[in-house]
Write a protein that holds these residues in place. Sequence first.
Motif, PDB file in Angstrom:
ATOM      1  N   GLU A 149      57.920 -43.642  51.086  1.00  0.00           N
ATOM      2  CA  GLU A 149      58.243 -44.679  50.494  1.00  0.00           C
ATOM      3  C   GLU A 149      57.711 -45.569  51.288  1.00  0.00           C
ATOM      4  OE1 GLU A 149      61.954 -43.602  47.613  1.00  0.00           O
ATOM      5  OE2 GLU A 149      61.693 -41.691  48.503  1.00  0.00           O
ATOM      6  N   SER A 150      59.216 -45.985  52.374  1.00  0.00           N
ATOM      7  CA  SER A 150      59.180 -47.543  53.127  1.00  0.00           C
ATOM      8  C   SER A 150      59.744 -46.988  54.755  1.00  0.00           C
ATOM      9  CB  SER A 150      59.904 -48.207  51.967  1.00  0.00           C
ATOM     10  OG  SER A 150      61.209 -48.347  52.012  1.00  0.00           O
ATOM     11  N   TRP A 151      59.645 -48.031  55.229  1.00  0.00           N
ATOM     12  CA  TRP A 151      60.689 -47.830  55.985  1.00  0.00           C
ATOM     13  C   TRP A 151      62.270 -47.746  56.374  1.00  0.00           C
ATOM     14  CZ3 TRP A 151      64.581 -51.339  57.874  1.00  0.00           C
ATOM     15  CH2 TRP A 151      65.170 -51.571  59.359  1.00  0.00           C
ATOM     16  N   ALA A 152      62.711 -49.075  54.997  1.00  0.00           N
ATOM     17  CA  ALA A 152      64.167 -49.260  54.895  1.00  0.00           C
ATOM     18  C   ALA A 152      65.056 -47.823  54.183  1.00  0.00           C
ATOM     19  CB  ALA A 152      63.808 -50.183  53.246  1.00  0.00           C
ATOM     20  N   HIS A 153      63.846 -47.201  53.462  1.00  0.00           N
ATOM     21  CA  HIS A 153      63.935 -45.382  53.168  1.00  0.00           C
ATOM     22  C   HIS A 153      64.528 -44.731  53.936  1.00  0.00           C
ATOM     23  CE1 HIS A 153      63.065 -47.093  49.348  1.00  0.00           C
ATOM     24  NE2 HIS A 153      63.749 -46.575  48.326  1.00  0.00           N
ATOM     25  N   GLY A 154      63.623 -44.500  55.143  1.00  0.00           N
ATOM     26  CA  GLY A 154      64.073 -43.608  56.116  1.00  0.00           C
ATOM     27  C   GLY A 154      64.725 -44.697  56.832  1.00  0.00           C
ATOM     28  N   GLY A 155      65.252 -45.506  56.812  1.00  0.00           N
ATOM     29  CA  GLY A 155      66.104 -46.320  58.202  1.00  0.00           C
ATOM     30  C   GLY A 155      67.451 -46.149  57.569  1.00  0.00           C
ATOM     31  N   VAL A 156      67.713 -45.727  56.427  1.00  0.00           N
ATOM     32  CA  VAL A 156      68.769 -46.082  55.503  1.00  0.00           C
ATOM     33  C   VAL A 156      69.680 -45.140  55.879  1.00  0.00           C
ATOM     34  CG1 VAL A 156      70.261 -46.110  53.515  1.00  0.00           C
ATOM     35  CG2 VAL A 156      68.693 -48.436  54.185  1.00  0.00           C
ATOM     36  N   ALA A 157      68.293 -44.422  55.697  1.00  0.00           N
ATOM     37  CA  ALA A 157      68.603 -42.375  55.569  1.00  0.00           C
ATOM     38  C   ALA A 157      69.218 -42.234  56.497  1.00  0.00           C
ATOM     39  CB  ALA A 157      67.078 -41.562  55.109  1.00  0.00           C
ATOM     40  N   ALA A 158      68.730 -42.858  58.303  1.00  0.00           N
ATOM     41  CA  ALA A 158      68.993 -42.333  59.382  1.00  0.00           C
ATOM     42  C   ALA A 158      70.582 -42.204  59.671  1.00  0.00           C
ATOM     43  CB  ALA A 158      67.682 -43.179  60.374  1.00  0.00           C
ATOM     44  N   ALA A 159      70.220 -44.332  59.363  1.00  0.00           N
ATOM     45  CA  ALA A 159      71.908 -44.260  59.371  1.00  0.00           C
ATOM     46  C   ALA A 159      73.230 -43.677  58.367  1.00  0.00           C
ATOM     47  CB  ALA A 159      72.007 -46.108  58.873  1.00  0.00           C
ATOM     48  N   LEU A 160      72.570 -43.190  57.348  1.00  0.00           N
ATOM     49  CA  LEU A 160      73.520 -42.674  56.884  1.00  0.00           C
ATOM     50  C   LEU A 160      73.942 -41.056  57.266  1.00  0.00           C
ATOM     51  CD1 LEU A 160      73.841 -42.636  53.002  1.00  0.00           C
ATOM     52  CD2 LEU A 160      73.387 -40.293  53.905  1.00  0.00           C
ATOM     53  N   ALA A 161      72.955 -40.468  57.803  1.00  0.00           N
ATOM     54  CA  ALA A 161      72.970 -38.964  58.048  1.00  0.00           C
ATOM     55  C   ALA A 161      73.834 -39.050  59.178  1.00  0.00           C
ATOM     56  CB  ALA A 161      71.622 -38.404  58.424  1.00  0.00           C
ATOM     57  N   ALA A 162      72.878 -39.748  59.891  1.00  0.00           N
ATOM     58  CA  ALA A 162      74.355 -39.827  61.603  1.00  0.00           C
ATOM     59  C   ALA A 162      75.746 -40.116  61.177  1.00  0.00           C
ATOM     60  CB  ALA A 162      73.554 -41.224  62.859  1.00  0.00           C
ATOM     61  N   THR A 163      75.869 -41.321  60.213  1.00  0.00           N
ATOM     62  CA  THR A 163      76.901 -41.579  60.143  1.00  0.00           C
ATOM     63  C   THR A 163      78.599 -40.559  59.155  1.00  0.00           C
ATOM     64  OG1 THR A 163      76.835 -44.101  59.921  1.00  0.00           O
ATOM     65  CG2 THR A 163      78.246 -43.406  58.921  1.00  0.00           C
ATOM     66  N   VAL A 164      77.508 -39.759  58.542  1.00  0.00           N
ATOM     67  CA  VAL A 164      78.247 -39.051  57.459  1.00  0.00           C
ATOM     68  C   VAL A 164      78.319 -37.752  58.854  1.00  0.00           C
ATOM     69  CG1 VAL A 164      78.275 -37.326  55.958  1.00  0.00           C
ATOM     70  CG2 VAL A 164      77.308 -39.214  55.209  1.00  0.00           C
ATOM     71  N   ALA A 165      77.625 -37.073  59.388  1.00  0.00           N
ATOM     72  CA  ALA A 165      77.898 -36.116  60.718  1.00  0.00           C
ATOM     73  C   ALA A 165      78.575 -36.347  61.463  1.00  0.00           C
ATOM     74  CB  ALA A 165      75.988 -36.164  61.731  1.00  0.00           C
ATOM     75  N   ARG A 166      79.135 -37.191  61.616  1.00  0.00           N
ATOM     76  CA  ARG A 166      80.201 -37.996  62.340  1.00  0.00           C
ATOM     77  C   ARG A 166      81.853 -38.124  61.867  1.00  0.00           C
ATOM     78  NH1 ARG A 166      75.277 -37.771  64.685  1.00  0.00           N
ATOM     79  NH2 ARG A 166      75.390 -38.751  66.986  1.00  0.00           N
ATOM     80  N   LEU A 167      81.599 -38.381  60.589  1.00  0.00           N
ATOM     81  CA  LEU A 167      82.521 -37.775  59.186  1.00  0.00           C
ATOM     82  C   LEU A 167      83.075 -36.792  59.193  1.00  0.00           C
ATOM     83  CD1 LEU A 167      84.543 -39.338  57.444  1.00  0.00           C
ATOM     84  CD2 LEU A 167      83.087 -39.453  56.076  1.00  0.00           C
ATOM     85  N   ALA A 168      82.458 -35.435  59.402  1.00  0.00           N
ATOM     86  CA  ALA A 168      82.509 -33.933  59.448  1.00  0.00           C
ATOM     87  C   ALA A 168      83.298 -33.648  60.818  1.00  0.00           C
ATOM     88  CB  ALA A 168      81.116 -33.519  59.280  1.00  0.00           C
TER      89      ALA A 168
END
Length: 256
Positions: A131-150
């Motif tokens: 889709e775009s770098w922005a979609h992938g980049g935001v997803a990468a940051a979100l996933a890593a943050t949520v992973a540590r929130l777990a």
Amino acid sequence: MDGLRFAFGTLTVLPARITRWDRDAARAGMLWAPLAGLVVGLFSAALGGVFLLLGSGPLLAAVATAAVPALMTRGLHLDGLADTADGLGSAKPGQDALRIMKQSDIGPFGVIVLLFVLLAQVAALYRLYEESWAHGGVAAALAATVARLALTHASRHGVPAARPEGLGAMVASTVPPRPAALVTGGVLLLCAVAGALFSPYDAIRHALAAVAGLGVAALLLRRCVRRFGGVTGDVFGAVEEVAGTVALVALTLGVL
């Protein structure tokens, strides 16, 4: 500052010298864990962006992005995922399963789970980078943050340690419910704001993806506590990897 050092010193390879190794520092560290995840995610997104700028295409960018968290944690969380899979898949009683998890080698269950989790991460990031770098980049940051929130949730009061030693015993049952809820609310708000950069619909979609990751991680945590009698460092790694992977996959689904 002790909590920040604990979070970055135990969850990343960044040069954060841990000055206190006690349960008070562990509690603060687990509350700061999502910030450590965000930093890891930003590094991941940056490397993915560099690969795209160099013309690698979305697939290699996805592989590079997925590799950063493994490198920045020395592979400890992936190792914990594999060990937990071997323990759960062994069909042995709790203490025997814990002994299997402490072995240095990886069994067939661990190999299979590692393979599919990494494939899922790369496939999801590939789809989002298309889709775009922005979609992938935001997803990468979100996933890593949520992973540590777990990990914050896995450290809540009432979640016992399976062993009397190790990182799991240090952080188990250190985080009170109210601070955990406040941190969770902040992370979900951040996810919604990140999604809102694309559209109001994406704000909801990104928040729901975070919830999905936390929900599946909570189910895994519950299963591990019942099977092993509590949490270990390996269980923390498994919970973290599952939360991040599910969040990534959820972002690729059109129904969210």
